[in-house]
Write an enzyme that holds these catalytic residues in place. Structure first.
Site, PDB file in Angstrom:
ATOM      1  N   GLY A  95       0.842  -1.198   0.000  1.00  0.00           N
ATOM      2  CA  GLY A  95       0.000   0.000   0.000  1.00  0.00           C
ATOM      3  C   GLY A  95       0.875   1.245   0.000  1.00  0.00           C
ATOM      4  O   GLY A  95       2.096   1.170   0.169  1.00  0.00           O
ATOM      5  N   SER A 108       5.799  -1.966  -2.127  1.00  0.00           N
ATOM      6  CA  SER A 108       5.759  -2.939  -3.237  1.00  0.00           C
ATOM      7  C   SER A 108       4.709  -2.553  -4.286  1.00  0.00           C
ATOM      8  O   SER A 108       3.699  -3.239  -4.451  1.00  0.00           O
ATOM      9  CB  SER A 108       5.532  -4.370  -2.729  1.00  0.00           C
ATOM     10  OG  SER A 108       4.568  -4.471  -1.712  1.00  0.00           O
ATOM     11  N   SER A 110       2.621   4.895   0.941  1.00  0.00           N
ATOM     12  CA  SER A 110       3.294   5.402   2.135  1.00  0.00           C
ATOM     13  C   SER A 110       2.248   6.078   3.032  1.00  0.00           C
ATOM     14  O   SER A 110       1.449   6.886   2.558  1.00  0.00           O
ATOM     15  CB  SER A 110       4.359   6.431   1.720  1.00  0.00           C
ATOM     16  OG  SER A 110       4.963   6.965   2.859  1.00  0.00           O
TER      17      SER A 110
HETATM   18  N1  LIG Z   1      -6.758   2.340  11.646  1.00  0.00           N
HETATM   19  C1  LIG Z   1      -5.477   2.645  11.495  1.00  0.00           C
HETATM   20  N2  LIG Z   1      -4.568   1.656  11.254  1.00  0.00           N
HETATM   21  C2  LIG Z   1      -3.269   1.951  11.069  1.00  0.00           C
HETATM   22  N3  LIG Z   1      -2.750   3.196  11.109  1.00  0.00           N
HETATM   23  C3  LIG Z   1      -3.611   4.221  11.345  1.00  0.00           C
HETATM   24  C4  LIG Z   1      -4.999   3.984  11.557  1.00  0.00           C
HETATM   25  N4  LIG Z   1      -5.611   5.184  11.746  1.00  0.00           N
HETATM   26  C5  LIG Z   1      -4.625   6.105  11.690  1.00  0.00           C
HETATM   27  N5  LIG Z   1      -3.419   5.549  11.454  1.00  0.00           N
HETATM   28  C6  LIG Z   1      -2.163   6.276  11.339  1.00  0.00           C
HETATM   29  O1  LIG Z   1      -1.689   6.207   9.998  1.00  0.00           O
HETATM   30  C7  LIG Z   1      -0.278   6.291   9.976  1.00  0.00           C
HETATM   31  C8  LIG Z   1       0.271   5.123   9.147  1.00  0.00           C
HETATM   32  O2  LIG Z   1       1.657   5.248   9.041  1.00  0.00           O
HETATM   33  P1  LIG Z   1       2.639   4.016   8.786  1.00  0.00           P
HETATM   34  O3  LIG Z   1       4.018   4.495   9.105  1.00  0.00           O
HETATM   35  O4  LIG Z   1       2.139   2.791   9.477  1.00  0.00           O
HETATM   36  O5  LIG Z   1       2.468   3.822   7.213  1.00  0.00           O
HETATM   37  P2  LIG Z   1       3.280   2.890   6.231  1.00  0.00           P
HETATM   38  O6  LIG Z   1       2.248   2.287   5.353  1.00  0.00           O
HETATM   39  O7  LIG Z   1       4.191   1.994   6.968  1.00  0.00           O
HETATM   40  O8  LIG Z   1       4.103   3.945   5.373  1.00  0.00           O
HETATM   41  P3  LIG Z   1       5.579   3.824   4.716  1.00  0.00           P
HETATM   42  O9  LIG Z   1       5.387   3.095   3.414  1.00  0.00           O
HETATM   43  O10 LIG Z   1       5.979   5.253   4.472  1.00  0.00           O
HETATM   44  O11 LIG Z   1       6.488   3.128   5.662  1.00  0.00           O
HETATM   45  C9  LIG Z   1       0.206   6.255  11.423  1.00  0.00           C
HETATM   46  O12 LIG Z   1       0.497   7.595  11.841  1.00  0.00           O
HETATM   47  C10 LIG Z   1      -1.008   5.698  12.165  1.00  0.00           C
HETATM   48  O13 LIG Z   1      -1.066   6.131  13.499  1.00  0.00           O
END
Ligand SMILES: Nc1ncnc2c1ncn2[C@@H]1O[C@H](COP(=O)(O)OP(=O)(O)OP(=O)(O)O)[C@@H](O)[C@H]1O
Ligand SMILES: [Mg+2]
Length: 199
Positions: free
Chosen positions: A36, A110, A38
């Protein structure tokens, strides 16, 4: 980088079967593959899932995009070629971890369908659980957890997924989670149900 021909090496079999490892650990290995944009919630849910699985007595490990780029893949960038190599290496590591009996949670943008197919082929379709963190670009950009969207909009980051590089949506993921609609608790429950259904 020089590449050895497969014929230059032989496969050396060990004396422990995957069944014995499964029995020792009391679990069937599998790899959750989180994909998914970022900010979609991959790392957040991956580490929550790891915590929950540990609480339930499961041996597991998170392979996280950012963390892996600090070490194993520190020599790779974000061109499509480097992204493919990033995914290939991670898939190979996930496969080894599965062979060791662990449940793996891989959290990587990915963005390319072909790369995710490659990961599935390396890991094995029977072990591969694709989870699409389907949070919209609008929500991800509004969150802008790392300030990357702002930089990408300003033209400071080349090849930024969703802005200046493509994201190819999974066609048939095992699970789709929009974290702007589903709470982390409900997402976790759905992920655990998916794993239990495979056992
Ligand atoms: N239901 C939810 N589940 C997960 N994260 C949530 C939710 N609601 C809000 N958020 C917020 O969304 C953000 C998600 O960021 P995260 O770093 O997990 O993304 P990522 O997909 O790992 O991005 P990247 O590819 O940049 O590493 C966090 O700040 C988290 O607190
Ligand atoms: Mg992350």
């Amino acid at each position: 980088m020089s590449e050895q021909k497969p014929s230059d090496t032989v496969w050396h079999n060990g004396h422990v079967t995957s069944g014995e490892r499964a029995e020792l650990l009391g679990q069937q290995p599998a790899t959750f593959w989180f994909t998914g944009l970022s900010g979609a919630g991959k790392s957040t849910l991956a580490f929550l899932l790891e915590r929950e699985l540990l609480n339930r007595g499961r041996a597991c490990y998170v392979l996280d995009g950012d963390n892996v780029r600090h070490g194993l893949n520190r020599n790779l960038g974000f061109s499509s070629t480097d992204r493919s190599e990033n995914i290939r290496r991670i898939a190979e590591v996930a496969k080894l971890m599965n062979e060791a009996g662990l449940i793996v949670i891989a959290a990587f943008i990915s963005p390319y369908r072909a790369d995710r197919e490659m990961a599935k082929a390396i890991i094995g379709a029977d072990k591969f659980i694709e989870v699409h963190l389907a949070t919209s670009i609008e929500v991800c950009e509004q969150r802008d957890v790392k300030g990357m969207y702002k930089k990408a909009r300003a033209g400071l980051i080349a090849d930024f997924t969703g802005i200046s590089a493509p994201y190819e949506t999974p066609e048939a993921p095992s699970l789709k989670i929009d974290t702007s609609q589903v709470s982390p608790e409900d997402a976790l429950s759905a992920l655990i149900r998916l794993l239990l259904a495979k056992e």
